[in-house]
Scaffold this active site. Structure first.
Site, PDB file in Angstrom:
ATOM      1  N   GLN A 251       0.913  -1.159  -0.403  1.00 13.09           N
ATOM      2  CA  GLN A 251       0.115   0.446  -0.096  1.00 13.09           C
ATOM      3  C   GLN A 251       1.007   1.066   0.089  1.00 13.09           C
ATOM      4  O   GLN A 251       0.491   1.977  -0.927  1.00 13.09           O
ATOM      5  CB  GLN A 251      -1.024   0.325   1.135  1.00 13.09           C
ATOM      6  CG  GLN A 251      -2.164  -1.233   0.986  1.00 13.09           C
ATOM      7  CD  GLN A 251      -2.759  -1.410   2.011  1.00 13.09           C
ATOM      8  OE1 GLN A 251      -3.040  -0.053   3.179  1.00 13.09           O
ATOM      9  NE2 GLN A 251      -3.604  -2.157   2.645  1.00 13.09           N
TER      10      GLN A 251
ATOM     11  N   ASP B  26      -2.462 -11.515   5.713  1.00 18.24           N
ATOM     12  CA  ASP B  26      -4.005 -11.796   5.328  1.00 18.24           C
ATOM     13  C   ASP B  26      -4.710 -13.512   6.187  1.00 18.24           C
ATOM     14  O   ASP B  26      -5.781 -12.877   5.679  1.00 18.24           O
ATOM     15  CB  ASP B  26      -4.639 -11.115   4.542  1.00 18.24           C
ATOM     16  CG  ASP B  26      -4.675  -9.855   3.633  1.00 18.24           C
ATOM     17  OD1 ASP B  26      -4.437  -8.952   4.964  1.00 18.24           O
ATOM     18  OD2 ASP B  26      -4.564  -8.887   3.084  1.00 18.24           O
TER      19      ASP B  26
END
Length: 424
Positions: free
Chosen positions: A164, A309
């Protein structure tokens, strides 16, 4: 939500579009000149937040089911929103937009829900300030105020691997004077580096560094989003831990920066078959998982960034394995939608699992017989889904408080579980 145990899970599924790729496809289309058509756009609430923020910036787009059309008119067409941009629960939306907005000549306030406002954003704000943007945080967290302006290219050394932050800096770099290079200490998701060339922008890649040149213009593209591989992890683990189970997942993203969990499960003895069907611009194929006796393993900390994740799903697999499972190097999990280390230790512990928290990970002693019990999602979609899988294989019903938060990433999840268990 009440989850009843299931004797097995079986079936063939095509997953909704990958979140990470959907976010980028919409944002890059909004920065491009010309139309962009996105097929199999993610059904996740997070990706809907990206579309709503783009609309608020004056971007013309249309969504019909899982198809999104963006009428791109370039970044100069973006306008100052009337109010704050609400990213909801989506850290990807907030951080990627921060980079894109750093080059726009107006001020924008980016915020989100209560969970997002607890998550750190200084790592993205700091390099944007170095490039010449105004980036004001609230004690290092959202709301984040971005004042765009004339940017200069930089050489950015990220202290922690982050796709990100990398993407935000590269998007700002496209609007900067000169060259922008981002170097990471370990590999992170490379969807941005793979997708920008599809939109006509070259990215130079040397080892752990990615470079773009200022002034490059994106052009509209046709994007088909593969199935979300992070969502796949929960169904794969369900098939492994329940007897007489077999799951086929078609059209799934198989990026090495995202599908590392399959290798961990294989190392634990899992019968997980990965079939690559295409490699450009992203590796895509199928995953088949079958019931397997699992054993514990120690996960290399250097690989954690590629499966961050999927740790909640892996923790469930470890609870049904024989022996010890150890994962370290995952301090990032402390500042996700929840403190996922604490949340998974609490939830699995309430079900009878033997879990010990580490500052940066978990140690799980497998082989315990899990019993249904009340557990909490802590408002975290991945915790909710992981505990639901554990509940399927436990004895007796489990009540999950806040189970509905799974819609953030995988609205169809409970329907898929019911279908696999023969209940839907």
């Amino acid at each position: 939500m009440r989850i009843e145990p299931a004797p097995s899970v079986r079936g063939r599924f095509r997953l909704p579009g990958d979140k990470s790729i959907s976010h980028r496809a919409a944002l890059f289309g909004a920065l491009a000149q010309g139309p962009t058509r996105i097929q199999n756009y993610s059904s996740a609430a997070d990706c809907a937040s990206t579309l709503e923020c783009l609309r608020a910036l004056g971007v013309s787009l249309d969504r019909r089911g899982d198809e999104v059309s963006v009428n791109g008119r370039g970044p100069d067409s973006w306008t100052r929103p009337e109010g704050v941009l609400d990213a909801g629960n989506s850290g990807t939306t907030l951080r990627l937009l921060a980079g894109a907005l750093a080059g726009r000549p107006f001020q924008t306030v980016l915020t989100g829900d209560e969970s997002l406002r607890r998550r750190p954003v200084e790592r993205v704000a700091a390099p944007l300030r170095t490039m010449g943007a105004t980036a004001l945080t609230t004690d290092g967290k959202p709301p984040l105020t971005i004042g765009g302006g004339r940017l200069r290219g930089i050489e950015c050394e990220l202290p922690v691997a982050s796709a990100q932050v990398k993407t935000a800096v590269l998007l700002a770099g496209l609007q900067a004077e000169g060259t922008t290079t981002v170097r990471e200490p370990a590999p992170s998701r490379d969807h941005t580096e793979r997708m920008l060339p599809v939109f006509g922008v070259p990215v130079e890649r040397h080892g752990l560094a990615a470079t773009v040149h200022g002034g490059a213009s994106l052009r509209g593209a046709e994007i088909t989003v593969p199935g979300d591989v992070s969502s796949a992890a929960f169904l794969v683990v369900a098939a492994l831990v329940l007897p007489d189970s077999e799951i086929h997942l078609d059209g799934v993203l198989l990026s090495p920066t995202r599908a590392a969990f399959t290798e961990v499960l294989q190392a634990m003895g899992g019968d997980v078959e990965v079939r690559l069907e295409t490699a450009d611009p992203e590796p895509v194929g199928s995953i088949v998982a079958r019931s397997s006796p699992l054993h514990g393993t120690t996960v290399d900390p250097a690989r954690v960034a590629a499966l961050i994740d999927e740790v909640p799903a892996l923790a469930v697999a470890a609870s049904f394995a024989e022996g010890t499972f150890t994962l370290t190097g995952a301090k990032e999990l402390r500042v996700k939608e929840s403190d996922r280390i604490a949340a998974m230790a609490e939830g699995l512990g309430r079900l009878g699992g033997r879990v010990r928290e580490l500052p940066d990970g978990l140690v799980i002693e497998g082989g315990a017989s899990l019993q249904g019990a009340p557990v909490r999602s802590h408002g975290d979609h991945r915790v909710a889904m992981a505990l639901a899988v554990a509940a399927l294989a436990a004895e007796g019903p489990t009540e999950i408080e806040g189970a509905e938060c799974a819609t953030v990433s995988f609205p169809e999840f409970y329907d898929f579980l019911d279908r696999g268990a023969g209940r839907g």
